[in-house]
Write a protein that holds these residues in place. Structure first.
Motif, PDB file in Angstrom:
ATOM      1  N   PHE A  19       0.838  -1.203   0.000  1.00 23.58           N
ATOM      2  CA  PHE A  19       0.000   0.000   0.000  1.00 23.58           C
ATOM      3  C   PHE A  19       0.873   1.254   0.000  1.00 23.58           C
ATOM      4  O   PHE A  19       0.661   2.174  -0.783  1.00 23.58           O
ATOM      5  CB  PHE A  19      -0.930  -0.018   1.218  1.00 23.58           C
ATOM      6  CG  PHE A  19      -1.795   1.199   1.329  1.00 23.58           C
ATOM      7  CD1 PHE A  19      -2.923   1.346   0.545  1.00 23.58           C
ATOM      8  CD2 PHE A  19      -1.477   2.207   2.232  1.00 23.58           C
ATOM      9  CE1 PHE A  19      -3.733   2.473   0.659  1.00 23.58           C
ATOM     10  CE2 PHE A  19      -2.266   3.327   2.343  1.00 23.58           C
ATOM     11  CZ  PHE A  19      -3.398   3.465   1.560  1.00 23.58           C
ATOM     12  N   GLU A  20       1.879   1.271   0.874  1.00 23.78           N
ATOM     13  CA  GLU A  20       2.759   2.435   0.965  1.00 23.78           C
ATOM     14  C   GLU A  20       3.556   2.635  -0.328  1.00 23.78           C
ATOM     15  O   GLU A  20       3.773   3.766  -0.754  1.00 23.78           O
ATOM     16  CB  GLU A  20       3.677   2.315   2.177  1.00 23.78           C
ATOM     17  CG  GLU A  20       2.920   2.486   3.483  1.00 23.78           C
ATOM     18  CD  GLU A  20       3.758   2.246   4.717  1.00 23.78           C
ATOM     19  OE1 GLU A  20       4.729   1.450   4.664  1.00 23.78           O
ATOM     20  OE2 GLU A  20       3.448   2.850   5.757  1.00 23.78           O
ATOM     21  N   ARG A  21       3.993   1.544  -0.949  1.00 24.10           N
ATOM     22  CA  ARG A  21       4.708   1.665  -2.234  1.00 24.10           C
ATOM     23  C   ARG A  21       3.789   2.247  -3.314  1.00 24.10           C
ATOM     24  O   ARG A  21       4.216   3.070  -4.116  1.00 24.10           O
ATOM     25  CB  ARG A  21       5.256   0.304  -2.687  1.00 24.10           C
ATOM     26  CG  ARG A  21       6.491  -0.130  -1.928  1.00 24.10           C
ATOM     27  CD  ARG A  21       7.214  -1.295  -2.596  1.00 24.10           C
ATOM     28  NE  ARG A  21       6.373  -2.436  -2.882  1.00 24.10           N
ATOM     29  CZ  ARG A  21       6.145  -3.450  -2.035  1.00 24.10           C
ATOM     30  NH1 ARG A  21       6.685  -3.445  -0.834  1.00 24.10           N
ATOM     31  NH2 ARG A  21       5.383  -4.461  -2.389  1.00 24.10           N
ATOM     32  N   ARG A  29       4.400  10.064  -9.558  1.00 21.77           N
ATOM     33  CA  ARG A  29       3.779  10.330 -10.867  1.00 21.77           C
ATOM     34  C   ARG A  29       3.010  11.651 -10.875  1.00 21.77           C
ATOM     35  O   ARG A  29       2.471  12.035 -11.900  1.00 21.77           O
ATOM     36  CB  ARG A  29       2.848   9.191 -11.254  1.00 21.77           C
ATOM     37  CG  ARG A  29       3.585   7.923 -11.597  1.00 21.77           C
ATOM     38  CD  ARG A  29       2.659   6.908 -12.205  1.00 21.77           C
ATOM     39  NE  ARG A  29       1.298   7.016 -11.691  1.00 21.77           N
ATOM     40  CZ  ARG A  29       0.491   5.997 -11.475  1.00 21.77           C
ATOM     41  NH1 ARG A  29       0.877   4.784 -11.733  1.00 21.77           N
ATOM     42  NH2 ARG A  29      -0.712   6.189 -11.002  1.00 21.77           N
ATOM     43  N   GLY A  30       2.921  12.306  -9.726  1.00 18.96           N
ATOM     44  CA  GLY A  30       2.208  13.573  -9.640  1.00 18.96           C
ATOM     45  C   GLY A  30       0.703  13.410  -9.519  1.00 18.96           C
ATOM     46  O   GLY A  30      -0.047  14.374  -9.641  1.00 18.96           O
ATOM     47  N   ALA A  31       0.240  12.191  -9.260  1.00 17.85           N
ATOM     48  CA  ALA A  31      -1.189  11.937  -9.135  1.00 17.85           C
ATOM     49  C   ALA A  31      -1.702  12.181  -7.718  1.00 17.85           C
ATOM     50  O   ALA A  31      -2.905  12.154  -7.481  1.00 17.85           O
ATOM     51  CB  ALA A  31      -1.505  10.505  -9.565  1.00 17.85           C
ATOM     52  N   LEU A  32      -0.792  12.429  -6.783  1.00 15.97           N
ATOM     53  CA  LEU A  32      -1.147  12.652  -5.385  1.00 15.97           C
ATOM     54  C   LEU A  32      -0.155  13.654  -4.822  1.00 15.97           C
ATOM     55  O   LEU A  32       1.050  13.513  -5.036  1.00 15.97           O
ATOM     56  CB  LEU A  32      -1.022  11.311  -4.641  1.00 15.97           C
ATOM     57  CG  LEU A  32      -1.700  11.115  -3.306  1.00 15.97           C
ATOM     58  CD1 LEU A  32      -3.205  11.268  -3.409  1.00 15.97           C
ATOM     59  CD2 LEU A  32      -1.376   9.723  -2.778  1.00 15.97           C
ATOM     60  N   PRO A  33      -0.621  14.680  -4.118  1.00  7.67           N
ATOM     61  CA  PRO A  33       0.327  15.655  -3.564  1.00  7.67           C
ATOM     62  C   PRO A  33       1.302  14.990  -2.590  1.00  7.67           C
ATOM     63  O   PRO A  33       0.919  14.137  -1.789  1.00  7.67           O
ATOM     64  CB  PRO A  33      -0.560  16.660  -2.827  1.00  7.67           C
ATOM     65  CG  PRO A  33      -1.960  16.345  -3.200  1.00  7.67           C
ATOM     66  CD  PRO A  33      -2.002  14.975  -3.775  1.00  7.67           C
ATOM     67  N   GLY A  34       2.561  15.366  -2.660  1.00  9.70           N
ATOM     68  CA  GLY A  34       3.591  14.789  -1.801  1.00  9.70           C
ATOM     69  C   GLY A  34       3.399  15.071  -0.323  1.00  9.70           C
ATOM     70  O   GLY A  34       3.858  14.313   0.516  1.00  9.70           O
ATOM     71  N   LEU A  38      -1.539  10.818   4.025  1.00  9.65           N
ATOM     72  CA  LEU A  38      -1.573   9.387   3.743  1.00  9.65           C
ATOM     73  C   LEU A  38      -0.176   8.809   3.596  1.00  9.65           C
ATOM     74  O   LEU A  38       0.077   7.657   3.921  1.00  9.65           O
ATOM     75  CB  LEU A  38      -2.379   9.166   2.455  1.00  9.65           C
ATOM     76  CG  LEU A  38      -2.688   7.754   2.015  1.00  9.65           C
ATOM     77  CD1 LEU A  38      -3.588   7.085   3.046  1.00  9.65           C
ATOM     78  CD2 LEU A  38      -3.381   7.772   0.668  1.00  9.65           C
ATOM     79  N   ARG A  39       0.746   9.633   3.147  1.00 11.57           N
ATOM     80  CA  ARG A  39       2.137   9.196   2.966  1.00 11.57           C
ATOM     81  C   ARG A  39       2.780   8.834   4.304  1.00 11.57           C
ATOM     82  O   ARG A  39       3.599   7.925   4.386  1.00 11.57           O
ATOM     83  CB  ARG A  39       2.905  10.322   2.288  1.00 11.57           C
ATOM     84  CG  ARG A  39       4.353  10.035   2.092  1.00 11.57           C
ATOM     85  CD  ARG A  39       4.995  11.220   1.421  1.00 11.57           C
ATOM     86  NE  ARG A  39       6.367  10.917   1.101  1.00 11.57           N
ATOM     87  CZ  ARG A  39       7.193  11.795   0.614  1.00 11.57           C
ATOM     88  NH1 ARG A  39       6.793  13.029   0.381  1.00 11.57           N
ATOM     89  NH2 ARG A  39       8.430  11.472   0.343  1.00 11.57           N
ATOM     90  N   HIS A  40       2.405   9.529   5.359  1.00 13.96           N
ATOM     91  CA  HIS A  40       3.062   9.359   6.654  1.00 13.96           C
ATOM     92  C   HIS A  40       2.253   8.546   7.660  1.00 13.96           C
ATOM     93  O   HIS A  40       2.831   7.895   8.528  1.00 13.96           O
ATOM     94  CB  HIS A  40       3.395  10.719   7.249  1.00 13.96           C
ATOM     95  CG  HIS A  40       4.238  11.548   6.330  1.00 13.96           C
ATOM     96  ND1 HIS A  40       5.561  11.271   6.092  1.00 13.96           N
ATOM     97  CD2 HIS A  40       3.923  12.606   5.557  1.00 13.96           C
ATOM     98  CE1 HIS A  40       6.032  12.141   5.216  1.00 13.96           C
ATOM     99  NE2 HIS A  40       5.050  12.960   4.884  1.00 13.96           N
ATOM    100  N   ILE A  41       0.933   8.622   7.572  1.00 14.83           N
ATOM    101  CA  ILE A  41       0.080   7.861   8.498  1.00 14.83           C
ATOM    102  C   ILE A  41      -1.039   7.181   7.694  1.00 14.83           C
ATOM    103  O   ILE A  41      -2.204   7.561   7.758  1.00 14.83           O
ATOM    104  CB  ILE A  41      -0.478   8.747   9.628  1.00 14.83           C
ATOM    105  CG1 ILE A  41      -1.037  10.066   9.105  1.00 14.83           C
ATOM    106  CG2 ILE A  41       0.527   8.976  10.711  1.00 14.83           C
ATOM    107  CD1 ILE A  41      -1.724  10.906  10.160  1.00 14.83           C
TER     108      ILE A  41
END
Length: 174
Positions: A19-21, A29-34, A38-41
């Protein structure tokens, strides 16, 4: 608030690494803001596993691909909640209580979907609910409760931190 129920027919356990990958791939790919949380939690948005709790929903209409009452009821519910106030909408505090009841009926530690997730990271689920509760309280001007829920969120998040990557740890001098 916007929320979605995501389901699958076969039972499975969450592969959090996969999921995290996939989240990281979407970011690259720019499809989700960095900066997305969700990236961290990643488990903060997990509201619960409805499969084992199926019996709790026997009285409700089933929405399937070929039987879609929600598509017809959602606009009516939204209109009534905004205008005549006849139909309650599952949002804010009502949604927080609903999620709380789900997590009380099947706590993250007992959820078969989260069986491969370590105990510390399962705390992200409870942290996410605490954050949503703080926002719900804030929206209605209950600032003391909002601060208490936000403090609970921060405590849970501290205990939900993933273990550090050994390659990122400082090395002892040789």
């Amino acid at each position: 608030p916007v929320y979605a129920l995501v389901a699958r027919q076969e039972e499975a356990t969450l592969d959090l690494d996969l999921f995290e990958r996939r989240v990281q791939d979407l970011i690259q790919r720019g499809a989700l803001p960095g900066e997305i949380w969700l990236r961290h939690i990643p488990l903060a948005a997990y509201a619960g596993n409805l499969g084992p709790l199926r019996r709790h929903f026997d009285a409700y209409a089933l929405n399937t691909d070929d039987r879609t009452p929600l598509e017809y009821l959602a606009p009516v519910t939204e209109r009534d909640s905004e205008g005549a106030k006849r139909t309650p909408v599952l949002a804010w505090w009502d949604l927080a209580r609903f999620c709380q009841r789900l997590l009380e009926a099947l706590p993250p530690r007992d959820d078969p979907y989260l069986a491969r997730v370590d105990a510390a990271r399962r705390n992200q689920v409870l942290a996410g609910l605490a954050y949503y509760e703080s926002e719900s309280y804030r929206r209605v001007g209950r600032h003391a409760e909002a601060r208490a829920a936000l403090a609970r969120y921060q405590r849970l998040l501290e205990s939900a931190a993933p273990p550090p990557d050994p390659s990122e740890l400082p090395q002892a001098p040789q």
